[in-house]
Design an enzyme around this catalytic site. Structure first.
Site, PDB file in Angstrom:
ATOM      1  N   ASN A  11      -1.953   5.404 -11.718  1.00  0.00           N
ATOM      2  CA  ASN A  11      -2.093   4.237 -12.581  1.00  0.00           C
ATOM      3  C   ASN A  11      -3.459   4.330 -13.238  1.00  0.00           C
ATOM      4  OD1 ASN A  11      -2.325   1.775 -13.791  1.00  0.00           O
ATOM      5  ND2 ASN A  11      -2.317   0.565 -11.905  1.00  0.00           N
ATOM      6  N   LYS A  13      -4.653   2.510 -15.566  1.00  0.00           N
ATOM      7  CA  LYS A  13      -5.192   1.200 -15.971  1.00  0.00           C
ATOM      8  C   LYS A  13      -5.736   1.280 -17.401  1.00  0.00           C
ATOM      9  CE  LYS A  13      -5.834   0.187 -11.114  1.00  0.00           C
ATOM     10  NZ  LYS A  13      -6.548  -0.520 -10.067  1.00  0.00           N
ATOM     11  N   HIS A  94       1.790  -5.670 -10.893  1.00  0.00           N
ATOM     12  CA  HIS A  94       0.546  -5.177 -10.290  1.00  0.00           C
ATOM     13  C   HIS A  94      -0.372  -6.376 -10.034  1.00  0.00           C
ATOM     14  CE1 HIS A  94      -3.311  -3.218  -9.804  1.00  0.00           C
ATOM     15  NE2 HIS A  94      -2.646  -2.101  -9.541  1.00  0.00           N
ATOM     16  N   GLU A  96      -3.387  -6.873 -10.497  1.00  0.00           N
ATOM     17  CA  GLU A  96      -4.304  -7.224 -11.594  1.00  0.00           C
ATOM     18  C   GLU A  96      -3.580  -8.049 -12.643  1.00  0.00           C
ATOM     19  OE1 GLU A  96      -5.652  -3.225 -12.293  1.00  0.00           O
ATOM     20  OE2 GLU A  96      -6.723  -3.296 -10.382  1.00  0.00           O
ATOM     21  N   GLU A 165       0.371  -2.723  -2.214  1.00  0.00           N
ATOM     22  CA  GLU A 165      -1.033  -2.563  -2.592  1.00  0.00           C
ATOM     23  C   GLU A 165      -1.813  -3.780  -2.115  1.00  0.00           C
ATOM     24  OE1 GLU A 165      -1.750   0.362  -6.011  1.00  0.00           O
ATOM     25  OE2 GLU A 165      -1.349  -1.563  -6.918  1.00  0.00           O
ATOM     26  N   GLY A 171      -9.660  -0.523  -5.366  1.00  0.00           N
ATOM     27  CA  GLY A 171     -10.959  -0.277  -5.997  1.00  0.00           C
ATOM     28  C   GLY A 171     -12.154  -0.563  -5.104  1.00  0.00           C
ATOM     29  N   SER A 211      -7.333   2.383  -2.873  1.00  0.00           N
ATOM     30  CA  SER A 211      -8.374   3.323  -2.436  1.00  0.00           C
ATOM     31  C   SER A 211      -7.809   4.597  -1.808  1.00  0.00           C
ATOM     32  CB  SER A 211      -9.356   2.634  -1.473  1.00  0.00           C
ATOM     33  OG  SER A 211     -10.059   1.616  -2.151  1.00  0.00           O
TER      34      SER A 211
HETATM   35  P1  13P Z   1      -7.543   2.332  -6.590  1.00  0.00           P
HETATM   36  O1  13P Z   1      -6.847   3.608  -6.161  1.00  0.00           O
HETATM   37  O2  13P Z   1      -8.607   2.561  -7.613  1.00  0.00           O
HETATM   38  O3  13P Z   1      -7.997   1.528  -5.416  1.00  0.00           O
HETATM   39  O4  13P Z   1      -6.442   1.445  -7.360  1.00  0.00           O
HETATM   40  C1  13P Z   1      -5.218   1.247  -6.770  1.00  0.00           C
HETATM   41  C2  13P Z   1      -4.306   0.639  -7.760  1.00  0.00           C
HETATM   42  O5  13P Z   1      -4.494  -0.485  -8.175  1.00  0.00           O
HETATM   43  C3  13P Z   1      -3.177   1.453  -8.230  1.00  0.00           C
HETATM   44  O6  13P Z   1      -2.243   0.686  -8.892  1.00  0.00           O
END
Ligand code: 13P
Length: 259
Positions: A11, A13, A94, A96, A165, A171, A211
């Site tokens: 992903n 982003k 997701h 976010e 997740e 992150g 992560s």
């Molecule tokens: P990270 O791997 O940067 O923690 O992000 C995970 C994520 O949100 C994947 O969709």
């Protein structure tokens, strides 16, 4: 032994530009992988990535999908458009998007159905935040997200993934431990069994995200109910992402040879 061939999804982003994204996956061109590998670039780069990756096995997907089919919905992209452009999957819900763009379980539910109707594989993202985890209500949160997000969904001859997740792991550099993640994945599969029956629940890939890096990927994938990884930050680093995919590939080859 886990019987589902692992899937790794990057992903990306809101990251780019196109040169950075191409360099993240250039090494995959012309290579065979037994694991499935997918990338989700920003919409605007989807075509470029499909062209760049035409001699690879990488699936290109999107980070979101509209809950609408067509009409006066400025800024939206429908499941059918993604499918027709060559997309193979889309992320739905997701964290976010849930946190910053008011996405909720009913809208995820519509998006999942729209994706399935267009033969696009939805990847429904679920997970608790830190407050919910500390309050000991992780399973309650997941129960709602799964039962509302997948209400009335018919999976006969359709493919779907669920991505666990935990928000506190995204992150932060603090991934869930493989054992903790396995317990949650087991719970998710038990709810999927209630929703869809054992046969369908057993073939659904449940991915872990939060992560993930080249150091923890192998052990996470060794858990019996962790069927793949959804990778954010580490997927932008070419060497790092390749290592994660190679770990998934080792698992895939072990599954193949045990059949
Ligand atoms: P990270 O791997 O940067 O923690 O992000 C995970 C994520 O949100 C994947 O969709």
């Amino acid at each position: 032994m886990n019987k589902r061939v692992p899937i790794v999804i990057a992903n990306w982003k809101l990251n780019g530009g196109i040169d950075l994204l191409c360099s993240s996956v250039a090494a995959f061109i012309g290579k065979h992988f037994s694991a499935k590998i997918a990338i989700c670039p920003p919409y605007i780069y989807m075509r470029d990535m499909l062209n760049f990756l035409q001699h690879s096995e990488i699936i290109v997907g999107t980070q979101n999908v509209s809950k609408y089919e067509s009409g006066a919905y400025t800024g939206e992209t429908s499941a059918q458009m993604i499918k027709r452009a060559g997309g193979g999957l889309c992320l739905v819900g997701h964290s976010e998007r849930r946190q910053m763009f008011h996405e909720n379980d009913p809208s995820c539910n519509i998006k999942v159905s729209r994706a399935l109707a267009s033969n696009l594989m939805p990847v429904l993202c679920v997970g608790e935040n830190l407050q919910q985890r500390e309050a000991g209500i992780t399973n309650d949160v997941l129960f709602r997200q799964l039962h509302d997000g997948l209400a009335d969904v018919d999976l006969t001859n359709k493919e779907i993934c669920v991505a666990y997740e935990p928000v506190w792991a995204i992150g932060t550099g603090q991934a869930a431990s493989p054992e903790d993640a396995q317990l949650v994945h087991e719970y998710i599969r038990s709810e999927l069994t209630i929703l869809f029956g054992k046969e369908i629940a057993e073939r659904i890939h449940i991915l872990y995200g939060g992560s993930v890096n080249k150091t923890n990927a192998y052990e996470l994938l060794s858990q019996s109910d962790i069927d793949g990884l959804l990778v954010g930050g580490a997927s932008l680093d070419p060497e790092h992402f390749m290592q994660i995919c190679l770990h998934a590939n080792t698992h895939a080859e072990n599954i193949e040879s045990s059949k």
